[in-house]
Design an enzyme around this catalytic site. Structure first.
Site, mmCIF file in Angstrom:
data_model
loop_
_atom_site.group_PDB
_atom_site.id
_atom_site.type_symbol
_atom_site.label_atom_id
_atom_site.label_comp_id
_atom_site.label_asym_id
_atom_site.label_seq_id
_atom_site.Cartn_x
_atom_site.Cartn_y
_atom_site.Cartn_z
ATOM 1 N N ASN A 1 -13.264 -13.144 -21.235
ATOM 2 C CA ASN A 1 -14.110 -14.306 -21.203
ATOM 3 C C ASN A 1 -15.401 -13.729 -20.633
ATOM 4 O OD1 ASN A 1 -14.603 -17.263 -21.391
ATOM 5 N ND2 ASN A 1 -14.996 -16.882 -19.191
ATOM 6 N N HIS A 2 -15.369 -12.771 -19.540
ATOM 7 C CA HIS A 2 -16.716 -12.685 -18.635
ATOM 8 C C HIS A 2 -16.493 -11.223 -18.094
ATOM 9 C CE1 HIS A 2 -13.681 -14.853 -16.249
ATOM 10 N NE2 HIS A 2 -14.033 -13.701 -15.412
ATOM 11 N N ASP B 1 -4.020 -19.029 -8.764
ATOM 12 C CA ASP B 1 -5.227 -19.841 -8.904
ATOM 13 C C ASP B 1 -5.032 -21.170 -8.301
ATOM 14 O OD1 ASP B 1 -7.261 -18.311 -9.890
ATOM 15 O OD2 ASP B 1 -6.288 -18.416 -11.965
ATOM 16 N N LEU C 1 -18.541 -19.690 -16.297
ATOM 17 C CA LEU C 1 -17.310 -20.161 -15.157
ATOM 18 C C LEU C 1 -17.579 -19.582 -14.002
ATOM 19 C CD1 LEU C 1 -14.348 -21.112 -14.338
ATOM 20 C CD2 LEU C 1 -13.559 -19.005 -15.368
ATOM 21 N N ARG D 1 -1.501 -11.063 -20.400
ATOM 22 C CA ARG D 1 -1.986 -12.444 -19.749
ATOM 23 C C ARG D 1 -3.361 -12.747 -19.932
ATOM 24 N NH1 ARG D 1 -5.634 -14.620 -15.842
ATOM 25 N NH2 ARG D 1 -4.788 -16.486 -14.982
ATOM 26 N N GLU E 1 -4.343 -18.302 -19.721
ATOM 27 C CA GLU E 1 -4.424 -19.414 -18.483
ATOM 28 C C GLU E 1 -5.443 -20.686 -19.182
ATOM 29 O OE1 GLU E 1 -6.668 -19.601 -14.182
ATOM 30 O OE2 GLU E 1 -7.489 -18.524 -15.964
ATOM 31 N N ASP F 1 0.744 -1.333 0.114
ATOM 32 C CA ASP F 1 0.066 0.064 0.012
ATOM 33 C C ASP F 1 0.834 1.182 -0.001
ATOM 34 O OD1 ASP F 1 -1.938 1.843 0.522
ATOM 35 O OD2 ASP F 1 -2.789 1.274 2.252
ATOM 36 N N GLY G 1 -5.471 -3.127 0.236
ATOM 37 C CA GLY G 1 -4.874 -1.681 0.149
ATOM 38 C C GLY G 1 -3.498 -1.726 -0.757
ATOM 39 N N HIS H 1 -11.497 -21.525 -21.578
ATOM 40 C CA HIS H 1 -13.261 -21.416 -21.899
ATOM 41 C C HIS H 1 -13.414 -20.269 -22.939
ATOM 42 C CE1 HIS H 1 -13.960 -22.766 -17.393
ATOM 43 N NE2 HIS H 1 -12.658 -22.580 -17.313
ATOM 44 N N ASP I 1 -6.785 -14.189 -19.372
ATOM 45 C CA ASP I 1 -7.375 -14.943 -18.457
ATOM 46 C C ASP I 1 -8.415 -15.882 -19.239
ATOM 47 O OD1 ASP I 1 -8.312 -15.511 -15.649
ATOM 48 O OD2 ASP I 1 -10.309 -14.981 -16.275
#
Length: 765
Positions: free
Chosen positions: A185-186, A404, A267, A300, A332, A59, A94, A306, A302
């Site tokens: 993706n979402h 993950d 997902l 990167r 990923e 922070d 933070g 999917h 994600d």
């Protein structure tokens, strides 16, 4: 107040950055950022990446811990001192961009050359309530950055756009690249599975537009209230009222492990974008181009497992074909070990141009060095097998843990195998990624991924003398100095259940690594034949992991490393780094590996300076600039398909490197057909253009999806505005092919960039 608002509006209109929904950004003040980014270039296997969950690092600016409009209940501050406690890891802690800036000297000294940060754009900023079966509620936040709300505004918990640009500049000024998480993706959770799938806020917003349809920003690059309605943004899409088909809206994937389930269902109840929708694809491409214009060096991606691969290919092509040249792309594609999706995972980079986070490496390393559930021989076999399977093995991003999965320290609390795993990561094929805090032995309270997302500020003193920190520092320097580590092949010289000796080699350059994973047992390694010249080779780690020098002598005409003993946890790294000279060009890596004529391509290796020529097969490319280690060239006008890049210097011609030339800007065609098949057969499409295999069944599309048999469909990436011929085929696991009858079918793809078109449901002929 009204006059003040008008003043802001005039300022924004006159000099603010503007983004046309259908066009690009043209701000003069971005030029320096792109120049800095271009000077560093995209990721290469010489880089060491450091992954930071921005909220969980440091922070540096407490004023943004509870931004305007946010609730203090989303911030973990039980004692109300304005500083994150590091206790409730479901809430914001933070960490911010200023905190990363403050620690750049720490990162640079460790040998980090690229920093991967959380998604920088605005996320959902309301409580995410999980109702418990026994009563009570767990409150979560979007601290991780995977719940996008507005791609064109920053996450205010991390800072405003000017703070992001300060971070970018500070990293670039210190020779470090910046990679951002990008989620295409979402959006966020649109249905609450803990409350009968009741509606939630998965909405997507965009900034105000001017009369020409351009997004409007202030002089610092932040959205403004251009239309004076009291809001900085407007609703673009709502999965609970999806009038324009922006989301699939099918519901959670659950146990559906089919490709259709992964690509079209939600997902974790996150609103799944319909990437086959041309408007959605165009919008997501513009969002990525916005951040590319801010000077990022890589994305990167994600949840690529999917995503629709045809969309991913077009998305990557659009980003790399835009001003500024190619950036890095890795994604990923989450798999287990073993996994029935391995072939799909392994081929994903070849099909899309986006490489993988190397889950196969992660699984094998975790099992060999962490749980000891697999042998070191098995780990070595993984290295050689994937080197053969992966077309661009040194571009795969390797890791021991990330956000993950379980913290590696939780799995392996013993320092000796922990350090051995780090040494293997940093000397193996691929581009290594270090999860924040690994160098400080950060662990977790349990095996969950959320428990591993600790607040480093409260858990670490950022000690630069730890053995892990020093191991990373020394081996990062080796990776940058000796091309054998970055670009080399892998050979296993000796392996047992607990010992592995392997060689990385790039022409005459070599690095030999000898590892004993057992902390308290010694093992004797028999004499090893080698091509190293005779002499004594010191341990690159200077005994940090108990190693010592090795002597190569000639025995019966064969150079040999004499038998040696590895003590518990010992790691030796012996480097041979001769000067290869400048007269012979040698290629180690190419970025990007897929693109159109006119695109920029970076060629890395040695002996690339002076007067050189670059060819794609036999067609000459324009050389923009070059040095001993890198060439910037332009992809020539050459027939689409796989081409081999070579560099010629005088009479010397380099080794070839594979590059796929695309026909043109990539758009999607959704092929649909009704067809009955026998057990084991699938439907494919093959056609007259390279993207459809040029009539070669072995190069046809991937197998079609069939959630409603006998209906089959598949989105395929093809060049825009192109008329082509095609046919459907049936193919079984043995490769037997049945062509449909009748005349060749004809179709013309969309002429719009990022467009999408549909053949309609056809009948097998």
């Amino acid at each position: 107040m009204g006059k003040r608002k008008m003043g802001i509006r005039i300022w924004a209109t006159a000099i603010a950055l503007t983004l046309a929904f259908g066009g690009g950004i043209v701000p003069a003040q971005q030029a320096s950022a792109l120049t800095a980014s271009g000077a560093l270039g995209p990721l290469t296997p010489k880089d060491v990446v450091y992954q930071i969950i921005t909220d969980r690092f440091v922070d540096g600016d407490t004023s943004n811990n509870v931004p305007s409009g946010s609730s203090s209940a989303l911030f973990d501050d039980s004692n109300s001192d304005g500083i994150g406690d590091g206790d409730d890891l479901k809430l914001y802690q933070g960490g911010d961009w200023q905190g990363i800036i403050d620690k750049i000297p720490y990162l640079k000294d460790m040998g980090v050359t690229a920093v991967w940060i959380s998604a920088p754009y605005e996320n959902r900023d309301t409580a995410i309530n999980d109702y418990q079966s026994g009563g009570g509620v767990n409150v979560w936040t979007s601290f991780h950055g995977y719940h996008v709300r507005n791609y064109f505004a920053t996450n205010k918990h991390f800072g405003m756009m000017q703070e992001f640009e300060e971070l970018r500049d500070a990293l670039h000024d210190n020779g470090m690249k910046i990679v951002i998480d990008f989620v295409s993706n979402h959006t966020s959770r649109w249905q609450n599975p803990t409350s009968g799938f009741s509606a939630e806020d998965g909405k997507l917003y965009e900034p105000d537009k001017d009369g020409s349809g351009n997004y409007v920003f202030d002089s610092n690059g932040n959205p403004v209230d251009y239309n004076n309605d009291g809001n900085l943004e407007n609703l673009l899409a709502d999965p609970n009222n999806d009038v324009n088909g922006w989301f699939h809206g099918i519901g959670d994937r659950g146990s559906d492990s089919s490709r259709f389930g992964y690509r079209h269902k939600d997902l974790g109840s996150l609103a799944d974008f319909s990437q086959e929708n041309g408007a959605v694809a165009a919008y997501l491409e513009k969002a990525a181009l916005f951040w590319k214009s801010k000077g990022v060096d890589g994305f990167r991606h994600d949840a690529t497992l999917h995503e629709n691969p045809a969309f991913v290919k077009g998305f990557k092509d659009a980003v790399d074909s835009a001003s500024g040249g190619p950036v890095s792309h890795f994604g990923e594609f989450f798999i287990g070990r073993p996994d029935p999706k391995y072939d799909e995972y392994q081929s994903f980079p070849d099909r899309t141009g986006v490489n993988n986070l190397d889950f196969e490496f992660f699984r094998a390393a975790t099992n060999a060095f962490g749980s000891f559930s697999e042998t070191m021989s098995a780990f070595g076999s993984m290295l050689t097998a994937t080197s053969a399977d992966y077309e661009y093995e040194n571009q795969a991003v390797t890791f021991l843990d990330n956000h993950d999965v379980t913290r590696f320290r939780y799995i392996q609390p013993n320092n000796k195998p922990y350090h051995a795993a780090l040494a293997a990561l940093l000397t193996s094929r691929g581009t290594p990624n270090i999860y924040y805090g690994t160098e400080q032995y950060l662990t977790s309270a349990d095996s969950s991924d959320i428990a591993g997302r600790v607040f480093m500020q409260t858990e670490s003193t950022f000690d630069t003398t730890t053995t892990a920190y020093q191991t990373i520092k020394k081996l990062s320097a080796l990776r940058q100095a000796n091309e054998a580590v970055a670009f080399g092949t892998t050979d296993i010289l000796y392996s047992t259940n607990d010992v592995l000796v392997y060689k990385r080699q790039f022409y005459d350059k070599q690095v030999i690594v000898a590892i004993n994973r057992q902390p308290d047992q010694s093992f004797t390694v028999p004499a090893i034949n080698t091509t190293l010249p005779t002499g004594t080779y010191s341990d690159t780690l200077d005994g940090l992991l108990y190693g010592s020098s090795a002597t190569v002598s000639t025995v019966n005409g064969q150079n040999r490393i004499a038998s040696f003993t590895l003590s518990g946890g010992e790691v030796n790294v012996w480097s041979y780094n001769p000067d290869l000279g400048t007269s012979v060009p040698r290629l180690g890596d190419v970025v990007s590996t897929m693109g159109r004529a006119g695109n920029t391509v970076y060629i890395y290796g040695t002996g690339l300076g002076g007067t050189v020529s670059v060819k794609f097969d036999t067609t000459a490319a324009t050389v923009v600039s070059n040095s001993n280690n890198v060439i910037e060239a332009i992809v020539p006008s050459v027939a689409a398909g796989v081409r081999q890049i070579t560099v010629t210097k005088g009479s010397n011609v380099s080794n070839p490197f594979r590059y796929e030339v695309l026909s043109d800007d990539q758009v999607q065609v959704i092929f649909k057909v009704n067809a009955s098949t026998a057990l084991g057969q699938n439907i494919y499409v093959v056609g007259s253009i390279p993207e459809l295999g040029s009539w070669d069944p072995a190069k046809a599309s991937e197998a079609f999806l069939n959630p409603n048999y006998p209906e089959w469909f598949l989105p395929v990436s093809v060049p825009k505005g192109t008329t082509f011929q095609y046919k459907f085929i049936k193919k079984d696991g043995a490769g037997n092919v049945i062509w449909e009858g009748g005349s060749n079918r004809t179709f013309t793809s969309s002429s719009s960039s990022a467009g999408s078109s549909d053949t309609g449901t056809l009948t097998w002929q």
